[in-house]
Enzyme design. Structure first.
Site, PDB file in Angstrom:
ATOM      1  N   ASP A 142      -2.735   8.449  -5.832  1.00 47.09           N
ATOM      2  CA  ASP A 142      -2.123   7.649  -6.897  1.00 47.09           C
ATOM      3  C   ASP A 142      -3.176   6.946  -7.740  1.00 47.09           C
ATOM      4  O   ASP A 142      -4.363   6.956  -7.432  1.00 47.09           O
ATOM      5  CB  ASP A 142      -1.022   6.718  -6.358  1.00 47.09           C
ATOM      6  N   LYS A 183       1.692   6.085 -10.055  1.00 50.06           N
ATOM      7  CA  LYS A 183       2.751   5.128 -10.350  1.00 50.06           C
ATOM      8  C   LYS A 183       2.043   3.872 -10.802  1.00 50.06           C
ATOM      9  O   LYS A 183       1.527   3.118 -10.006  1.00 50.06           O
ATOM     10  CB  LYS A 183       3.573   4.813  -9.098  1.00 50.06           C
ATOM     11  N   MET A 207       1.249  -7.137  -7.819  1.00 51.15           N
ATOM     12  CA  MET A 207       1.947  -6.816  -9.074  1.00 51.15           C
ATOM     13  C   MET A 207       2.366  -8.088  -9.799  1.00 51.15           C
ATOM     14  O   MET A 207       3.493  -8.221 -10.286  1.00 51.15           O
ATOM     15  CB  MET A 207       3.167  -5.919  -8.797  1.00 51.15           C
TER      16      MET A 207
HETATM   17  N1  SAH Z   1      -0.394  -0.504  -1.205  1.00 53.73           N
HETATM   18  C1  SAH Z   1      -1.205  -1.362  -2.031  1.00 53.73           C
HETATM   19  C2  SAH Z   1      -0.373  -2.187  -2.986  1.00 53.73           C
HETATM   20  C3  SAH Z   1       0.376  -1.359  -3.996  1.00 53.73           C
HETATM   21  S1  SAH Z   1       1.273  -2.335  -5.123  1.00 53.73           S
HETATM   22  C4  SAH Z   1      -2.050  -2.263  -1.136  1.00 53.73           C
HETATM   23  O1  SAH Z   1      -1.812  -2.323   0.071  1.00 53.73           O
HETATM   24  O2  SAH Z   1      -2.995  -2.880  -1.636  1.00 53.73           O
HETATM   25  C5  SAH Z   1       0.222  -2.353  -6.532  1.00 53.73           C
HETATM   26  C6  SAH Z   1      -0.454  -3.700  -6.655  1.00 53.73           C
HETATM   27  O3  SAH Z   1      -1.472  -3.816  -5.682  1.00 53.73           O
HETATM   28  C7  SAH Z   1      -1.165  -3.925  -7.968  1.00 53.73           C
HETATM   29  O4  SAH Z   1      -0.273  -4.323  -8.966  1.00 53.73           O
HETATM   30  C8  SAH Z   1      -2.109  -5.032  -7.592  1.00 53.73           C
HETATM   31  O5  SAH Z   1      -1.437  -6.263  -7.531  1.00 53.73           O
HETATM   32  C9  SAH Z   1      -2.479  -4.655  -6.170  1.00 53.73           C
HETATM   33  N2  SAH Z   1      -3.759  -3.936  -6.053  1.00 53.73           N
HETATM   34  C10 SAH Z   1      -3.973  -2.757  -5.464  1.00 53.73           C
HETATM   35  N3  SAH Z   1      -5.278  -2.423  -5.482  1.00 53.73           N
HETATM   36  C11 SAH Z   1      -5.909  -3.445  -6.100  1.00 53.73           C
HETATM   37  C12 SAH Z   1      -7.272  -3.741  -6.411  1.00 53.73           C
HETATM   38  N4  SAH Z   1      -8.264  -2.894  -6.101  1.00 53.73           N
HETATM   39  N5  SAH Z   1      -7.548  -4.902  -7.042  1.00 53.73           N
HETATM   40  C13 SAH Z   1      -6.572  -5.770  -7.360  1.00 53.73           C
HETATM   41  N6  SAH Z   1      -5.274  -5.556  -7.096  1.00 53.73           N
HETATM   42  C14 SAH Z   1      -4.945  -4.419  -6.466  1.00 53.73           C
END
Ligand code: SAH
Length: 262
Positions: free
Chosen positions: A32, A54, A178
């Site tokens: 993704d 997504k 998010m």
């Molecule tokens: N499964 C992921 C979260 C997915 S939801 C996890 O465990 O991290 C998507 C959200 O994750 C984004 O909108 C942001 O808020 C956060 N996110 C994911 N990777 C990120 C990163 N490298 N830096 C900052 N926010 C991140």
């Protein structure tokens, strides 16, 4: 066999040994948009790579299409890796994808990853817990499924399943995934519930990558300051006094965005 693999937040050093093995052994990898370019570059050249993103706003593939693709590849008996940013079961829709595989009797495994809500703050010098501050913390999504906005009477389909007043009262530290789209409504409800506008807040974008940007502000000013510095998704927002530890614990070279004085 389909393996749902957490890629962690971005820095390839944060991949687990299991994740790296699965990436190297895969025939096809469906990843993704949150999987960092550094990790995508680790995928062997001969492996088929499919971006099934997504992301709020830009290019995206329907969740149903992604699940169908995994099922199709699984039925073809290929070695499939579904690579997801952070942890696959934290706001990542990994649960839905795994259910589709289970329903089709396709064998699967889950390799958890480091979630951005913990690793992101760590790379900004912010511990999500500190004995002096908190004995709990909350993980919350700022962007609920649109399916949850309809029926006011049903128990599981609630206008907002998040009781912000309860959250504001109960959790000294709140980590918001998010966060960007609904930051103003979160801010208002937290302040209305009695959280001080002086509560420290940090936003961390592209955490753990060379593109990491961090901004420290307060609950009262967060919306204004996001606009002022031009902070964009994907970002983690962390609310609470633990944010102050960045003053002592900042260790990772990031770009610190400094909001203007008001
Ligand atoms: N499964 C992921 C979260 C997915 S939801 C996890 O465990 O991290 C998507 C959200 O994750 C984004 O909108 C942001 O808020 C956060 N996110 C994911 N990777 C990120 C990163 N490298 N830096 C900052 N926010 C991140």
């Amino acid at each position: 066999m389909v393996i749902l693999v957490g890629a962690g937040p971005g820095d390839p050093e944060l991949l687990t040994i299991g994740a790296l093995k699965a990436i190297n052994a895969a025939e096809v990898i469906v990843y993704d948009a949150l999987v960092s370019q550094e990790i995508v570059e680790l995928i062997p050249e001969h492996t088929e790579k499919i971006l099934a993103g997504k992301r709020g706003g830009g290019h995206s593939t329907k969740q149903e299409d992604i699940s169908n693709l995994l099922v199709k590849f699984g039925k073809e008996n290929r070695r499939v890796v579904r690579l997801k940013g952070g942890d696959p079961f934290v706001f990542g829709r990994g649960g839905e994808e795994a259910c589709c595989l289970a329903n089709e009797n396709i064998p699967f495994r889950i390799i958890p990853g480091l979630t951005s809500g913990i690793a992101g703050p760590a790379y900004a010098g912010i511990p999500v817990t500190h004995r002096a501050v908190n004995a709990n913390f909350a993980f919350i999504t700022g962007h609920e499924s649109p399916d949850n906005t309809q029926d006011h009477n049903s128990e599981d389909v609630h206008p907002s399943r998040i009781d912000w007043e309860g959250v504001a009262r109960t959790f000294p530290v709140i980590v918001l995934y998010m966060a960007m789209r609904n930051v103003e409504s979160v801010r208002k409800r937290m302040v209305a519930a009695g959280r001080s506008p002086d509560t420290p807040v940090a936003l961390i974008r592209w955490a753990t990558t060379p593109r990491q940007q961090t901004m420290v502000t307060t609950l009262g000013r967060v919306t204004k300051d996001i606009k002022a510095v031009g902070m964009k998704p994907p970002a983690i927002m962390i609310i609470g006094k633990v944010v102050d530890y960045r003053n002592i614990l900042q260790w990772f070279q990031d770009e610190t965005l400094v909001p203007p004085e008001s």
